[in-house]
Write a protein that holds these residues in place. Structure first.
Motif, mmCIF file in Angstrom:
data_model
loop_
_atom_site.group_PDB
_atom_site.id
_atom_site.type_symbol
_atom_site.label_atom_id
_atom_site.label_comp_id
_atom_site.label_asym_id
_atom_site.label_seq_id
_atom_site.Cartn_x
_atom_site.Cartn_y
_atom_site.Cartn_z
ATOM 1 N N ILE A 77 94.834 78.327 58.782
ATOM 2 C CA ILE A 77 93.816 77.289 58.932
ATOM 3 C C ILE A 77 93.054 77.423 60.247
ATOM 4 O O ILE A 77 91.852 77.129 60.324
ATOM 5 N N VAL A 78 93.730 77.881 61.286
ATOM 6 C CA VAL A 78 93.077 77.967 62.607
ATOM 7 C C VAL A 78 92.153 79.172 62.720
ATOM 8 O O VAL A 78 91.392 79.289 63.699
ATOM 9 N N ASP A 79 92.150 80.041 61.739
ATOM 10 C CA ASP A 79 91.359 81.269 61.848
ATOM 11 C C ASP A 79 89.868 81.016 62.126
ATOM 12 O O ASP A 79 89.292 81.680 63.000
ATOM 13 N N PRO A 80 89.202 80.086 61.415
ATOM 14 C CA PRO A 80 87.784 79.834 61.753
ATOM 15 C C PRO A 80 87.581 79.384 63.198
ATOM 16 O O PRO A 80 86.568 79.741 63.821
ATOM 17 N N ALA A 81 88.535 78.620 63.716
ATOM 18 C CA ALA A 81 88.425 78.169 65.108
ATOM 19 C C ALA A 81 88.545 79.342 66.069
ATOM 20 O O ALA A 81 87.807 79.432 67.065
ATOM 21 N N MET A 82 89.462 80.254 65.788
ATOM 22 C CA MET A 82 89.613 81.421 66.660
ATOM 23 C C MET A 82 88.370 82.300 66.622
ATOM 24 O O MET A 82 87.912 82.803 67.656
ATOM 25 N N ARG A 83 87.811 82.487 65.433
ATOM 26 C CA ARG A 83 86.604 83.308 65.317
ATOM 27 C C ARG A 83 85.424 82.652 66.037
ATOM 28 O O ARG A 83 84.587 83.331 66.635
ATOM 29 N N LYS A 84 85.364 81.331 65.984
ATOM 30 C CA LYS A 84 84.302 80.605 66.688
ATOM 31 C C LYS A 84 84.409 80.835 68.199
ATOM 32 O O LYS A 84 83.395 81.108 68.865
ATOM 33 N N LEU A 85 85.621 80.748 68.729
ATOM 34 C CA LEU A 85 85.797 80.946 70.161
ATOM 35 C C LEU A 85 85.492 82.384 70.561
ATOM 36 O O LEU A 85 84.900 82.635 71.611
ATOM 37 N N HIS A 86 85.883 83.317 69.711
ATOM 38 C CA HIS A 86 85.587 84.729 69.987
ATOM 39 C C HIS A 86 84.076 84.977 70.027
ATOM 40 O O HIS A 86 83.576 85.688 70.893
ATOM 41 N N LEU A 87 83.361 84.337 69.100
ATOM 42 C CA LEU A 87 81.919 84.546 69.002
ATOM 43 C C LEU A 87 81.161 83.808 70.098
ATOM 44 O O LEU A 87 80.309 84.400 70.784
ATOM 45 N N ARG B 206 93.139 69.363 79.841
ATOM 46 C CA ARG B 206 91.876 69.130 79.123
ATOM 47 C C ARG B 206 92.253 68.642 77.726
ATOM 48 O O ARG B 206 92.395 69.432 76.791
ATOM 49 N N ALA B 207 92.430 67.347 77.636
ATOM 50 C CA ALA B 207 93.024 66.748 76.437
ATOM 51 C C ALA B 207 91.970 66.401 75.384
ATOM 52 O O ALA B 207 90.829 66.063 75.694
ATOM 53 N N VAL B 208 92.401 66.487 74.133
ATOM 54 C CA VAL B 208 91.590 66.067 72.991
ATOM 55 C C VAL B 208 92.422 65.066 72.194
ATOM 56 O O VAL B 208 93.564 65.361 71.818
ATOM 57 N N ARG B 209 91.860 63.898 71.952
ATOM 58 C CA ARG B 209 92.596 62.915 71.170
ATOM 59 C C ARG B 209 92.738 63.403 69.729
ATOM 60 O O ARG B 209 91.760 63.699 69.061
ATOM 61 N N TYR B 210 93.982 63.499 69.263
ATOM 62 C CA TYR B 210 94.236 63.923 67.888
ATOM 63 C C TYR B 210 93.761 62.846 66.926
ATOM 64 O O TYR B 210 94.060 61.659 67.098
ATOM 65 N N ASN B 211 93.008 63.264 65.914
ATOM 66 C CA ASN B 211 92.505 62.322 64.909
ATOM 67 C C ASN B 211 93.288 62.526 63.613
ATOM 68 O O ASN B 211 93.101 63.531 62.915
ATOM 69 N N PRO B 212 94.166 61.587 63.241
ATOM 70 C CA PRO B 212 94.988 61.741 62.039
ATOM 71 C C PRO B 212 94.241 61.443 60.744
ATOM 72 O O PRO B 212 94.846 61.440 59.677
ATOM 73 N N HIS B 213 92.935 61.186 60.841
ATOM 74 C CA HIS B 213 92.155 60.803 59.656
ATOM 75 C C HIS B 213 91.207 61.902 59.187
ATOM 76 O O HIS B 213 90.451 61.695 58.241
ATOM 77 N N VAL B 214 91.237 63.047 59.849
ATOM 78 C CA VAL B 214 90.380 64.162 59.430
ATOM 79 C C VAL B 214 91.245 65.400 59.237
ATOM 80 O O VAL B 214 92.374 65.495 59.742
ATOM 81 N N HIS B 215 90.715 66.369 58.513
ATOM 82 C CA HIS B 215 91.451 67.595 58.217
ATOM 83 C C HIS B 215 91.886 68.288 59.502
ATOM 84 O O HIS B 215 91.178 68.273 60.509
ATOM 85 N N ILE B 216 93.069 68.911 59.442
ATOM 86 C CA ILE B 216 93.602 69.566 60.637
ATOM 87 C C ILE B 216 92.678 70.687 61.103
ATOM 88 O O ILE B 216 92.588 70.969 62.302
ATOM 89 N N GLY B 217 91.947 71.298 60.165
ATOM 90 C CA GLY B 217 90.995 72.341 60.546
ATOM 91 C C GLY B 217 89.905 71.804 61.460
ATOM 92 O O GLY B 217 89.447 72.503 62.379
ATOM 93 N N ILE B 218 89.478 70.572 61.220
ATOM 94 C CA ILE B 218 88.469 69.937 62.075
ATOM 95 C C ILE B 218 89.049 69.678 63.462
ATOM 96 O O ILE B 218 88.387 69.896 64.487
ATOM 97 N N ASN B 219 90.310 69.242 63.502
ATOM 98 C CA ASN B 219 90.972 69.039 64.788
ATOM 99 C C ASN B 219 91.069 70.339 65.572
ATOM 100 O O ASN B 219 90.878 70.363 66.799
ATOM 101 N N PHE B 220 91.350 71.437 64.884
ATOM 102 C CA PHE B 220 91.442 72.735 65.565
ATOM 103 C C PHE B 220 90.083 73.153 66.134
ATOM 104 O O PHE B 220 90.004 73.669 67.256
ATOM 105 N N ILE B 221 89.024 72.948 65.354
ATOM 106 C CA ILE B 221 87.679 73.270 65.853
ATOM 107 C C ILE B 221 87.366 72.423 67.083
ATOM 108 O O ILE B 221 86.728 72.898 68.051
#
Length: 406
Positions: free
Chosen positions: A57-67, A167-182
């Motif tokens: 699931i985290v793969d799109p987030a990793m590719r985004k950071l790489h790009l 550098r904290a990000v508030r976890y949102n339990p109401h959205v898909h985990i993929g969105i949280n990773f992004i």
């Protein structure tokens, strides 16, 4: 180590250590001026130890950071889960730290090895993907990275793990985990200042890459299918994944339900074979399903296919019925139609990416009963959220899909 043991250690050992380390974290960050400049993402380490599905699931987030961040990507994961990173090959093997969690002593030794590895790799930023794990929070601190990004409870009660993350990000339990990773990656890219992820995540950012499957891999998998079932004449392949990891056994749909669906599919469709998949350790559990079906075209393949052969197997198959577990996410990098049975967790948060997954979910008032707030622990025994999914409804949907793909 058992999952229950790891949870206990994380709570009873992790909390006091996080408390004691937090003042040193504050002092070290002040001296280094960690908050004065944006994160240096040039050598970013992602930490996700225990969830094989999340590594996909985290793969799109990793590719985004790489790009966008021109980042060299590194990853830390339990050794037994490493294969999930090989599916899309986004992270180079030499950039992966494989941690041994076989026992407490080996785990402690690997922490010191991890500290040395991070300094050798000159890790500049860490993104902790785990949901409020004290252990991974401490790992991010021990990495020596100037910027440590991860989830925080912010004004929510409980889930204490000190002030390790800077550098904290508030976890949102109401959205898909993929969105949280992004959102964690957006934080690394310095796109918002406070803990609230105020930057929208667009659908295209969650687009999952497809795995590259060579013609040789397809030829090999066809040969193995012929070996597994010599009478195979090119019939459509329907996969059953009846087991789920020991981390959350409550996700398992009853064996008799899988057997009922398989039996009826074989009666309705003469041009299919059903292959029940599983790891070597799951062979007996899967065999019980196959025995209940009692049909020559229902075959137990547990331990027969290697992990590397799963994606080619998914590529040549028609559809799969699975519990909410790793295989649902492994298949998401192919065009395979996947029917996923959700019970104590919810597809709103954990439906596989890729666009080919279809959930069965009752959405009872008690669901989902596992979350970050309870570290995914439940004592429910009757499990009506999963046992209440009727085989007939599953059968009808799968029948329609197979009919439509003649």
């Amino acid at each position: 180590m058992k999952v229950s043991t790891m949870r206990s250690i994380d709570r009873w050992v992790g909390i006091p250590i996080c408390f004691m380390v937090s003042p040193f974290r504050w002092l070290a960050d002040r001296i280094r001026g960690a908050r004065k400049t944006p994160p240096d993402t040039s050598r970013t380490l992602f930490i996700e130890l225990s969830e094989m599905g999340s590594a996909v699931i985290v793969d799109p987030a990793m590719r985004k950071l790489h790009l966008e961040g021109k980042a060299e990507i590194y990853f830390a994961i339990f050794n037994k889960n490493y294969k999930s990173l090989e599916i899309l090959k986004t992270v180079k093997e030499e950039n992966v730290f494989k941690m041994n969690a076989g026992n407490f002593v080996s785990l402690v030794m690997d922490v010191f090895r991890f500290m040395s590895w991070c300094r050798k790799k000159k890790i500049s930023t860490v993104i902790d993907l785990e949901l409020f794990s004290r252990f991974t929070g401490l790992l991010s601190f021990f990495s020596g990275a100037r910027s440590r990004i991860g989830f925080t409870n912010f004004h929510d009660e409980g889930l204490y793990r000190g002030h390790i993350v800077n550098r904290a990000v508030r976890y949102n339990p109401h959205v898909h985990i993929g969105i949280n990773f992004i959102s964690l990656v957006n934080k690394a890219l310095d796109k918002f200042d406070n803990p609230y992820a105020t930057i929208p995540v667009h659908p295209h950012e969650l687009q999952l890459e497809r795995a590259i499957v060579s013609s040789e891999a397809i030829t090999n998998i066809n040969a193995k299918l012929q070996q597994l079932f010599p009478a195979w004449q090119g019939e459509k392949i329907i996969l059953l994944n009846a087991n789920a990891s020991d981390m959350l056994p409550q996700r398992r749909w009853p064996q008799e339900n899988f057997a009922m669906v398989a039996t009826n599919l074989l009666e309705q469709h003469k041009n299919i074979i059903i292959i029940a998949t599983g790891a070597p350790a799951e062979k007996e559990y899967v065999e019980e399903v196959v025995r209940k079906v009692n049909h020559p075209k229902c075959i137990n393949s547990s331990g027969f296919f290697s992990f590397d052969e799963l994606v080619p197997l998914y590529t040549v198959s028609t559809c799969m019925l699975t519990n909410d577990s790793g295989p649902a996410h492994f298949a998401s990098v192919t065009a395979l139609k996947v029917f996923v049975l959700f019970g104590p967790e919810t597809p709103h948060l954990y439906l596989p990416l890729g666009g080919n997954a279809e959930p069965f979910y009752l959405g009872l008032p008690c669901s989902p009963c596992v979350s970050a707030a309870n570290h995914r622990k439940t004592t429910c025994i009757t499990r009506p959220c999963i046992t209440g999914i009727q085989p007939l409804s599953v059968l009808e949907r799968m029948h329609d899909f197979i009919e439509g793909n003649k």
